[in-house]
Design a protein around this motif. Structure first.
Motif, PDB file in Angstrom:
ATOM      1  N   PRO A 144       0.808  -1.223   0.000  1.00 21.28           N
ATOM      2  CA  PRO A 144       0.000   0.000   0.000  1.00 21.28           C
ATOM      3  C   PRO A 144       0.846   1.280   0.000  1.00 21.28           C
ATOM      4  CG  PRO A 144      -0.842  -1.590   1.590  1.00 21.28           C
ATOM      5  CD  PRO A 144       0.453  -2.133   1.109  1.00 21.28           C
ATOM      6  N   TRP A 145       1.999   1.247   0.698  1.00 24.23           N
ATOM      7  CA  TRP A 145       2.805   2.459   0.802  1.00 24.23           C
ATOM      8  C   TRP A 145       3.494   2.840  -0.504  1.00 24.23           C
ATOM      9  CZ3 TRP A 145       7.699   0.729  -0.207  1.00 24.23           C
ATOM     10  CH2 TRP A 145       8.012  -0.594   0.150  1.00 24.23           C
ATOM     11  N   MET A 146       3.513   1.906  -1.482  1.00 30.61           N
ATOM     12  CA  MET A 146       4.165   2.224  -2.748  1.00 30.61           C
ATOM     13  C   MET A 146       3.386   3.247  -3.567  1.00 30.61           C
ATOM     14  SD  MET A 146       7.144   0.968  -3.348  1.00 30.61           S
ATOM     15  CE  MET A 146       7.256   1.008  -5.145  1.00 30.61           C
ATOM     16  N   LYS A 147       2.084   3.383  -3.289  1.00 31.90           N
ATOM     17  CA  LYS A 147       1.303   4.366  -4.041  1.00 31.90           C
ATOM     18  C   LYS A 147       1.763   5.789  -3.770  1.00 31.90           C
ATOM     19  CE  LYS A 147      -2.505   4.956  -0.716  1.00 31.90           C
ATOM     20  NZ  LYS A 147      -1.911   4.197   0.396  1.00 31.90           N
ATOM     21  N   ASP A 148       2.482   5.968  -2.645  1.00 31.09           N
ATOM     22  CA  ASP A 148       3.012   7.285  -2.310  1.00 31.09           C
ATOM     23  C   ASP A 148       4.389   7.520  -2.920  1.00 31.09           C
ATOM     24  OD1 ASP A 148       0.768   7.825  -0.732  1.00 31.09           O
ATOM     25  OD2 ASP A 148       1.652   6.775   0.985  1.00 31.09           O
ATOM     26  N   ARG A 149       4.854   6.580  -3.755  1.00 33.34           N
ATOM     27  CA  ARG A 149       6.169   6.704  -4.396  1.00 33.34           C
ATOM     28  C   ARG A 149       5.996   6.585  -5.914  1.00 33.34           C
ATOM     29  NH1 ARG A 149      10.269   2.943  -0.706  1.00 33.34           N
ATOM     30  NH2 ARG A 149       9.753   3.861   1.338  1.00 33.34           N
ATOM     31  N   PRO A 150       5.470   7.602  -6.531  1.00 30.06           N
ATOM     32  CA  PRO A 150       5.170   7.511  -7.960  1.00 30.06           C
ATOM     33  C   PRO A 150       6.404   7.260  -8.824  1.00 30.06           C
ATOM     34  CG  PRO A 150       4.956   9.773  -7.172  1.00 30.06           C
ATOM     35  CD  PRO A 150       5.067   8.912  -5.965  1.00 30.06           C
ATOM     36  N   GLU A 151       7.554   7.810  -8.446  1.00 28.90           N
ATOM     37  CA  GLU A 151       8.745   7.586  -9.246  1.00 28.90           C
ATOM     38  C   GLU A 151       9.162   6.118  -9.220  1.00 28.90           C
ATOM     39  OE1 GLU A 151      11.872  10.168  -8.097  1.00 28.90           O
ATOM     40  OE2 GLU A 151      10.835  12.008  -8.709  1.00 28.90           O
ATOM     41  N   GLU A 152       9.044   5.480  -8.052  1.00 29.77           N
ATOM     42  CA  GLU A 152       9.392   4.062  -7.976  1.00 29.77           C
ATOM     43  C   GLU A 152       8.380   3.215  -8.741  1.00 29.77           C
ATOM     44  OE1 GLU A 152      10.964   1.970  -4.606  1.00 29.77           O
ATOM     45  OE2 GLU A 152      11.270   3.828  -3.493  1.00 29.77           O
ATOM     46  N   MET A 153       7.106   3.575  -8.636  1.00 29.48           N
ATOM     47  CA  MET A 153       6.096   2.817  -9.391  1.00 29.48           C
ATOM     48  C   MET A 153       6.377   2.910 -10.888  1.00 29.48           C
ATOM     49  SD  MET A 153       4.181   1.180  -7.380  1.00 29.48           S
ATOM     50  CE  MET A 153       3.040   0.628  -8.659  1.00 29.48           C
ATOM     51  N   ALA A 154       6.805   4.093 -11.340  1.00 27.60           N
ATOM     52  CA  ALA A 154       7.154   4.249 -12.759  1.00 27.60           C
ATOM     53  C   ALA A 154       8.308   3.330 -13.140  1.00 27.60           C
ATOM     54  CB  ALA A 154       7.496   5.704 -13.044  1.00 27.60           C
ATOM     55  N   PHE A 155       9.244   3.142 -12.211  1.00 23.25           N
ATOM     56  CA  PHE A 155      10.376   2.244 -12.453  1.00 23.25           C
ATOM     57  C   PHE A 155       9.873   0.814 -12.709  1.00 23.25           C
ATOM     58  CE2 PHE A 155      12.971  -1.026 -10.325  1.00 23.25           C
ATOM     59  CZ  PHE A 155      14.128  -0.975 -11.099  1.00 23.25           C
ATOM     60  N   TYR A 156       8.941   0.331 -11.870  1.00 20.32           N
ATOM     61  CA  TYR A 156       8.453  -1.039 -12.040  1.00 20.32           C
ATOM     62  C   TYR A 156       7.626  -1.182 -13.318  1.00 20.32           C
ATOM     63  CZ  TYR A 156      10.252  -2.060  -7.437  1.00 20.32           C
ATOM     64  OH  TYR A 156      11.094  -2.236  -6.374  1.00 20.32           O
ATOM     65  N   GLU A 157       6.860  -0.152 -13.656  1.00 19.86           N
ATOM     66  CA  GLU A 157       6.097  -0.188 -14.911  1.00 19.86           C
ATOM     67  C   GLU A 157       7.035  -0.284 -16.109  1.00 19.86           C
ATOM     68  OE1 GLU A 157       3.844   3.363 -14.565  1.00 19.86           O
ATOM     69  OE2 GLU A 157       2.500   2.577 -13.002  1.00 19.86           O
ATOM     70  N   GLU A 158       8.163   0.425 -16.025  1.00 18.43           N
ATOM     71  CA  GLU A 158       9.156   0.371 -17.101  1.00 18.43           C
ATOM     72  C   GLU A 158       9.753  -1.033 -17.219  1.00 18.43           C
ATOM     73  OE1 GLU A 158      11.646   0.992 -20.170  1.00 18.43           O
ATOM     74  OE2 GLU A 158      10.002   2.296 -19.495  1.00 18.43           O
ATOM     75  N   GLN A 159       9.963  -1.722 -16.093  1.00 20.52           N
ATOM     76  CA  GLN A 159      10.500  -3.086 -16.157  1.00 20.52           C
ATOM     77  C   GLN A 159       9.486  -4.043 -16.787  1.00 20.52           C
ATOM     78  OE1 GLN A 159      13.693  -2.878 -15.570  1.00 20.52           O
ATOM     79  NE2 GLN A 159      13.133  -0.805 -14.863  1.00 20.52           N
ATOM     80  N   ASP A 160       8.204  -3.829 -16.462  1.00 19.01           N
ATOM     81  CA  ASP A 160       7.172  -4.659 -17.091  1.00 19.01           C
ATOM     82  C   ASP A 160       7.179  -4.473 -18.603  1.00 19.01           C
ATOM     83  OD1 ASP A 160       6.372  -5.654 -14.661  1.00 19.01           O
ATOM     84  OD2 ASP A 160       4.738  -4.206 -14.387  1.00 19.01           O
ATOM     85  N   ARG A 161       7.289  -3.226 -19.065  1.00 21.12           N
ATOM     86  CA  ARG A 161       7.323  -2.958 -20.511  1.00 21.12           C
ATOM     87  C   ARG A 161       8.559  -3.601 -21.147  1.00 21.12           C
ATOM     88  NH1 ARG A 161       5.128   2.085 -18.768  1.00 21.12           N
ATOM     89  NH2 ARG A 161       7.218   3.009 -18.615  1.00 21.12           N
ATOM     90  N   ARG A 162       9.661  -3.505 -20.444  1.00 21.10           N
ATOM     91  CA  ARG A 162      10.903  -4.079 -20.982  1.00 21.10           C
ATOM     92  C   ARG A 162      10.764  -5.585 -21.144  1.00 21.10           C
ATOM     93  NH1 ARG A 162      16.789  -4.146 -17.841  1.00 21.10           N
ATOM     94  NH2 ARG A 162      17.887  -5.484 -19.371  1.00 21.10           N
ATOM     95  N   ILE A 163      10.206  -6.253 -20.153  1.00 22.92           N
ATOM     96  CA  ILE A 163      10.053  -7.718 -20.229  1.00 22.92           C
ATOM     97  C   ILE A 163       9.164  -8.097 -21.410  1.00 22.92           C
ATOM     98  CG2 ILE A 163       9.097  -9.732 -19.033  1.00 22.92           C
ATOM     99  CD1 ILE A 163       9.924  -8.329 -16.391  1.00 22.92           C
ATOM    100  N   SER A 164       8.091  -7.328 -21.600  1.00 26.26           N
ATOM    101  CA  SER A 164       7.157  -7.643 -22.687  1.00 26.26           C
ATOM    102  C   SER A 164       7.781  -7.395 -24.056  1.00 26.26           C
ATOM    103  CB  SER A 164       5.889  -6.791 -22.537  1.00 26.26           C
ATOM    104  OG  SER A 164       5.250  -7.053 -21.315  1.00 26.26           O
ATOM    105  N   ALA A 165       8.626  -6.348 -24.173  1.00 26.97           N
ATOM    106  CA  ALA A 165       9.142  -5.945 -25.481  1.00 26.97           C
ATOM    107  C   ALA A 165      10.410  -6.676 -25.893  1.00 26.97           C
ATOM    108  CB  ALA A 165       9.398  -4.436 -25.474  1.00 26.97           C
ATOM    109  N   ASP A 166      11.159  -7.192 -24.944  1.00 30.59           N
ATOM    110  CA  ASP A 166      12.462  -7.796 -25.260  1.00 30.59           C
ATOM    111  C   ASP A 166      12.280  -9.289 -25.507  1.00 30.59           C
ATOM    112  OD1 ASP A 166      15.072  -8.799 -25.311  1.00 30.59           O
ATOM    113  OD2 ASP A 166      15.776  -7.342 -23.831  1.00 30.59           O
ATOM    114  N   PRO A 167      12.588  -9.774 -26.721  1.00 26.64           N
ATOM    115  CA  PRO A 167      12.408 -11.202 -27.015  1.00 26.64           C
ATOM    116  C   PRO A 167      13.288 -12.111 -26.163  1.00 26.64           C
ATOM    117  CG  PRO A 167      13.573 -10.069 -28.791  1.00 26.64           C
ATOM    118  CD  PRO A 167      13.065  -9.016 -27.881  1.00 26.64           C
TER     119      PRO A 167
END
Length: 916
Positions: A771-794
């Motif tokens: 729950p406390w991660m919602k107060d850390r938008p920059e860190e959440m953006a980091f994890y979203e970027e890792q999800d995109r990377r996993i999906s895009a990298d063969p």
């Protein structure tokens, strides 16, 4: 950043993998390296990590000690080999030295070697009747009672003829020749021609070495410095014939304008001494024709002149002495009297000299002005205990390294003679029982005993390099070991030089027995004094000699010793010194007790009652419940040092024990500044690097601290691996961002470029689960970027698996072949220890402190080096299983709960001391 020189190149490594090199003396080259490093933080990090890992592997004290020991053993083997073939090292007393010297030098060397006093008219007959091993000539003005006056320094060929003929004779008969100019640099020119005829030249001034080399004769083999020294048979703290005078003394000359700077310094130092009493012994007083007289303001304090023997007695009969030096900028040349006074137990206030600072550090202080001298003189004249302690430091330094024996051994070895250097006698220590504290103190003696005899056997096996034996016949065992000196332990602690100082006194007194006198019960005038009788066995602690001739004296040393009484409980290996603990009520308090479950179980298994105060957060709790539980408790254990530790430190009773454990997050909170440190009995850290930060930044007391690693259930985790585990990479916990999921993906990507069978399994909650991660938008953006990377990298999209949180860690590790830690920072990272215990290959980046917890072979400076190591260790199934089995054994040795939990519990209960 290192200049590109041989020794530094070795430190930097091939191609500068551990440090950047630049051309020596090239400021532009240095600037280029600086600019490159400042613009590339990753390069800085990796260079630093490689440098530290290399230092740990190649330059830690254990390895350096092992290397030194190996070299010593090889040297000893070579020595024995040469001695068995007839080339044996001999004692100094077995060396015969032909000598030409002035009285001070002759008197100083005579107790060490067999001297043949050579005369100009008779030297040839003397050498035929008594052949010598070496010729030693000093820069003598008189030389052997005036017989060599004007014949050692070069004046003309005729006056030098006798010495030249003597040297030619020695050369024909293969006798090495040594010349020592004790008058450098002032009288270099008078003796440089003389020196050119010798094989080995020694100078009192290291700055003159190059000058001798530039004037080298045809036969020169070496040039080296040789400072002054003391002779323990003459210069020692035994009482002399003169009555004690509580005044400051100076024994020497006042040269006025001949040495203006020296004379000015001497006036300042002597003037500083006047308020405390001053006695001047004028070296020129016995020479009525001397032009050198003390100025009018100092003449009332002149007490006449003294012979050399009387001067030595004066060194012993005054507490503080003044010294000045004619030469200030030499690294080795300064006044002879300084060595002699210090050896006699006197405190010295000296004028400045670079050599004194270089050779003695701050042990013998220098004063450049009257004010500084006055402070030192007042301190010592009005504080006998401090003066005694400082005098012992200087005296000990002289006897360790600066005696006539040390100088002779150095000079004779340089000349090619095989001689033994001065060394203290070996000794045994006898005691009734061995305690943990006694063992520690004996191991820390500056001169360790060759044998330790214990009357009562101990339990278990002692981990020590000391030679310890059980024997109720101490003296018989000592004789069997070819020893003759027996040390007796005092009731109080042993300070580090307890036995060294007793042994050193044998240099000047062949006693029957020796002890330390109670400091306050004796006259504090001298550091040592002979007495008529001491109990033969030195009941108060000391040393006695077996098989000693009757009539030998007893001796007592006067030195302030530590007075704390030793803990005399016997040591029991594998248990605490207090035996079985009384059953206690132990309160465990904290917001997250997952890492404390094993501790709770261990406490209960030992019969203690465990109470739980479960907090709702770092500082949220039910105070009424906490107070009720506190009233029932003997001991409070705070898991995590947060608000719980603050509250209990402020509310516990004086008779209750408080212990708190620190992990990592505490050092980034305010709580360590709020805790009542005096109320905490023990701080437990999971890693040394966290402890060091807490000591540095929060002032937590080292004396109350202990480092105990996290514990691992090795038996539960050690299970058979699945068939495909070899290529499965595991990481536990990727939140918060410092856990560096992105780096784990980098590792996987590089691995899969080499072999597509590698996969990454992530165990633990996702960022969105907190729950406390919602107060850390920059860190959440980091994890979203890792999800995109996993999906895009063969290379990644079908090779990363999120297994979620669960308590099935032992089952999960069955499929993991390599376990990762790629965090920016950790306190311990239990994943590495758990994974290793399971038989997975551990691989961690070198975050700060990792090398203080884990073996260096598990640690890597960069991602490419980590990838290379993983590939090499999983290259074949056999290699992978061997690496995993070795890691599991290491985890068992270092982290198994079977020995870590009892250690933790003993720290909590207070049944183990910090020293243990």
């Amino acid at each position: 950043m290192l200049s590109d020189l041989g020794p530094l190149r070795e430190m930097a490594g091939a191609d500068g993998v551990r440090a950047r090199l630049f051309e020596p003396g090239n400021a532009i080259g240095l600037a280029d390296v600086l600019e490159d490093l400042l613009s590339d933080p990753q390069q800085r990090v990796e260079l630093g990590r490689r440098a530290r890992l290399w230092t740990i592997d190649e330059r830690d004290w254990k390895r350096i000690g092992a290397t030194a020991k190996d070299a010593a053993e090889k040297g000893k083997t070579n020595l024995y080999s040469q001695e068995s073939s007839g080339s044996k090292s001999v004692r100094l007393s077995e060396v015969r030295v032909g000598i030409i010297a002035d009285p001070f030098t002759t008197a100083g060397l005579e107790p060490e070697v067999d001297l043949v006093i050579l005369r100009p008219e008779t030297w040839k007959n003397q050498l035929e009747e008594t052949p010598v091993d070496v010729l030693f000539v000093e820069s003598a003005w008189e030389g052997n009672e005036g017989s060599w006056r004007g014949k050692v320094g070069y004046y003309d060929d005729e006056s030098f003829g006798n010495l030249r003929s003597l040297l030619e004779h020695c050369r024909r008969n293969h006798v090495p020749t040594i010349f020592w100019n004790k008058e450098d640099p002032v009288h270099f020119n008078r003796f440089r021609t003389t020196a050119a005829h010798f094989d080995h030249v020694f100078t009192s001034d290291d700055g003159s070495i190059s000058a001798y080399l530039s004037h080298a004769g045809d036969h020169l083999k070496s040039v080296a410095s040789l400072p002054f020294y003391a002779q323990p048979k003459i210069h020692n703290p035994l009482s002399g014939k003169r009555d004690y005078s509580h005044t400051v003394a100076y024994a020497g000359s006042y040269y006025g304008d001949r040495y203006k700077k020296r004379s000015k310094q001497l006036q300042q130092l002597l003037s500083a001494a006047i308020p405390y009493g001053l006695s001047i012994y004028d070296r020129q007083h016995l020479n009525p024709e001397s032009p050198y007289k003390f100025p009018a303001e100092l003449s009332p304090y002149v007490r006449g002149g003294l012979t050399y023997a009387e001067t030595v007695d004066a060194y012993k009969s005054h507490p503080v002495h003044i010294n000045v030096n004619s030469v200030e900028d030499s690294g080795t040349m300064f006044s002879r009297r300084l060595f002699e006074i210090a050896a006699c137990g006197g405190a010295v206030v000296s004028g400045p000299a670079f050599g004194i600072r270089k050779m003695f550090g701050g042990i013998i202080p220098t004063a450049e002005d009257k004010g500084t001298a006055s402070i030192l003189i007042q301190y010592w004249m009005e504080n006998e205990r401090a003066r005694n302690a400082d005098a012992w430091l200087a005296m000990r330094s002289i006897f360790r390294s600066h005696t006539a024996g040390h100088r002779l051994a150095y000079a004779l070895r340089t000349a090619g003679l095989r001689v033994l250097a001065p060394q203290l006698e070996a000794y045994a220590v006898a005691t009734k029982r061995m305690t943990a504290e006694t063992l520690h103190q004996l191991e820390n003696q500056s001169v360790r005993p060759a044998l330790v005899l214990v009357a009562e056997p101990w339990e278990g096996q002692l981990e020590t390099s000391l030679n310890i034996r059980v024997s109720d016949d101490h003296e018989g065992a000592v004789r069997e070991s070819n020893l003759s000196l027996v040390g007796v332990l005092p009731a109080s602690d042993l300070d580090r030089t307890f036995f060294e100082d007793l042994l050193t006194s044998r240099k000047y007194c062949e006693w029957q027995n020796v002890r330390y006198a109670p400091y306050d019960d004796v006259d504090t005038i001298a550091s040592l004094t002979e007495i008529d009788e001491i109990n033969l066995k030195c009941v108060g602690g000391g040393m006695y000699a077996l098989n000693q001739e009757s009539g030998k004296p007893s001796l007592q040393l006067i030195r302030a010793l530590t007075s704390k009484q030793r803990d005399d409980r016997p040591v029991t290996v594998g248990t605490t010194t207090s035996g079985r603990a009384v059953k206690k009520n132990v309160l465990v308090a904290g917001h997250d007790l997952k890492f404390a479950q094993g501790i709770i179980t261990e406490l209960e298994s030992q019969g203690h009652t465990v109470l739980i105060d479960r907090w709702q957060g770092h500082s949220e709790h039910d105070e009424e419940v906490s107070r009720r539980l506190l009233a029932e408790s003997d001991i409070i254990f705070c898991e995590w040092t947060l608000g719980n530790a603050v509250w209990y430190s402020r509310n516990k009773l004086p008779n209750q024990r408080l212990v708190t454990r620190l992990h990592l997050q505490e050092i980034n909170t305010k709580y360590l500044t709020q805790i009542a440190k005096s109320a905490v009995d023990r701080f437990i850290f999971v890693g040394q690097h966290i402890a060091d930060i807490a000591f540095r930044d929060f002032g937590l007391p080292v004396s109350k601290s202990a480092v105990v690693p996290n514990y691992v259930p090795v038996d539960r985790l050690r299970r058979d691996k699945t068939d495909d585990a070899r290529f499965n990479i595991g990481i536990v916990g990727t939140v918060p961002q410092r856990k560096r999921l992105d780096v784990a993906l980098d590792v996987l990507e590089m691995l899969r470029k080499q072999d597509g069978r590698y996969k990454l399994f992530v165990k633990g909650k996702n960022a969105t689960d907190y729950p406390w991660m919602k107060d850390r938008p920059e860190e959440m953006a980091f994890y979203e970027e890792q999800d995109r990377r996993i999906s895009a990298d063969p290379l990644l999209n079908d090779a990363v698996f999120f297994d979620g949180h669960g308590e099935d860690m032992d089952k999960w590790y069955e499929k993991i072949g390599t376990v990762l830690s790629v965090s920016d920072f950790e306190s311990f990272h239990l994943t590495i220890a758990d994974g290793a215990a399971s038989g997975a290959v551990p691989a961690t980046l070198a975050w700060d402190g990792a090398d203080q917890i884990y073996p260096s072979g598990w640690i890597h400076a960069s991602v490419p080096e980590m990838v290379e190591a993983i590939i090499s260790r999983t290259l074949t199934d056999e290699l992978w299983r061997q690496a995993g089995a070795a890691a599991s054994r290491q985890a068992e040795t270092s982290f198994d709960q079977r020995h870590v939990l009892p250690e933790l519990v003993s720290q909590i209960l207070g049944t183990k001391t910090n020293q243990e």
